[in-house]
Design an enzyme around this catalytic site. Structure first.
Site, PDB file in Angstrom:
ATOM      1  N   PRO A 154       0.815  -1.220   0.000  1.00 51.27           N
ATOM      2  CG  PRO A 154      -0.850  -1.566   1.594  1.00 51.27           C
ATOM      3  CD  PRO A 154       0.469  -2.105   1.131  1.00 51.27           C
ATOM      4  CE1 TYR A 155       5.557   5.518   2.569  1.00 52.38           C
ATOM      5  CE2 TYR A 155       7.099   4.396   1.106  1.00 52.38           C
ATOM      6  CZ  TYR A 155       6.753   5.484   1.883  1.00 52.38           C
ATOM      7  OH  TYR A 155       7.618   6.553   1.962  1.00 52.38           O
TER       8      TYR A 155
END
Length: 249
Positions: A154-155
């Site tokens: 997700p980062y």
């Protein structure tokens, strides 16, 4: 920096945000500092003032629309307007593969890294449009915005979104005098990376980079100051690397 009013919005009061606040003030900007932790934020503003700079501290979180509105109101009420903004909030970690990452972690990463930039842009741009004199905005992305760095999925996705928002905003508002750029920041010696480095120093220091070291926060701040100033007047929609050559290989 020519008397710009520059909110430096950071997820914490150390590292890049603090270095930028000090540098912008030293170059003549009237600075509004925003971060979550009020005590160190006030200490930073006092430090800048002791050195002859102008700085106001406003505790808040970029994931909150109301907090962003409040800090911009302070900028207008205290200094009369908004000429430049450095949106530097970020949060991420390592540790789990995509299928093992909790939704709560995904939400937090997206809220800080994407919604934080979104909240800021949606409120900074109208102020600059109303002033009629344009302005400049710098968003912090990172090498995770170019390739998978080993950070959580997700980062990586969130950091890819920052250059996208930056390019879209630059294209939409360029004709009205607003420049928007992103910094592609490599591993930097800040609180988060220092904590991560204690467990995996080689991965965090970035052996992919041509310069085999972490950046100092002041080095990133110098790039942000350049993009926020008239010295970069023909630069917009860019993803400017400050990564020790990491994106070159």
């Amino acid at each position: 920096m020519q008397d710009q009013v520059t909110p430096t919005e950071s997820r914490n009061t150390s590292g890049i945000g603090a270095a930028a606040g000090r540098l912008f003030a030293a170059e003549g900007a009237s600075v509004v500092l925003m971060a979550r932790r009020e005590k160190p934020l006030l200490a930073l503003a006092e430090e800048i003032a002791a050195l002859g700079g102008l700085a106001v501290a406003v505790a808040g979180d970029v994931t909150s629309e109301r907090d962003v509105e409040r800090v911009l109101s302070v900028a207008v009420d205290t200094f009369g307007g908004l000429d430049a903004a450095f949106n530097n909030a970020g949060w991420g970690s390592r540790g789990t593969e995509l299928h093992e990452t909790d939704n709560a972690v995904y939400d937090q990463i997206m809220n800080v890294n994407v919604r934080g930039v979104w909240n800021c842009l949606r409120r900074q741009i109208p102020l600059m449009l109303a002033q009629g004199s344009g302005g400049t905005i710098v968003n912090t992305s990172g090498t995770a915005g170019i390739f998978a760095t080993g950070a959580l999925a997700p980062y990586v996705a969130a950091k890819h979104a920052v250059p996208g928002l930056t390019k879209a905003a630059a294209a939409e508002y360029g004709a009205r005098g607003i420049r928007v750029n992103a910094l592609v920041v490599g591993s930097t010696r800040i609180e988060l990376t220092e904590q991560a480095a204690s467990g995996t120093p080689k991965r965090v220091s970035g052996t992919r980079a041509i310069q085999h070291r972490m950046a100092e926060p002041s080095e990133v701040a110098q790039a942000a100051a350049w993009l926020c100033s008239d010295r970069s007047s023909f630069v917009t929609g860019g993803a400017v690397p400050v990564d020790g050559g990491c994106s070159a290989v």
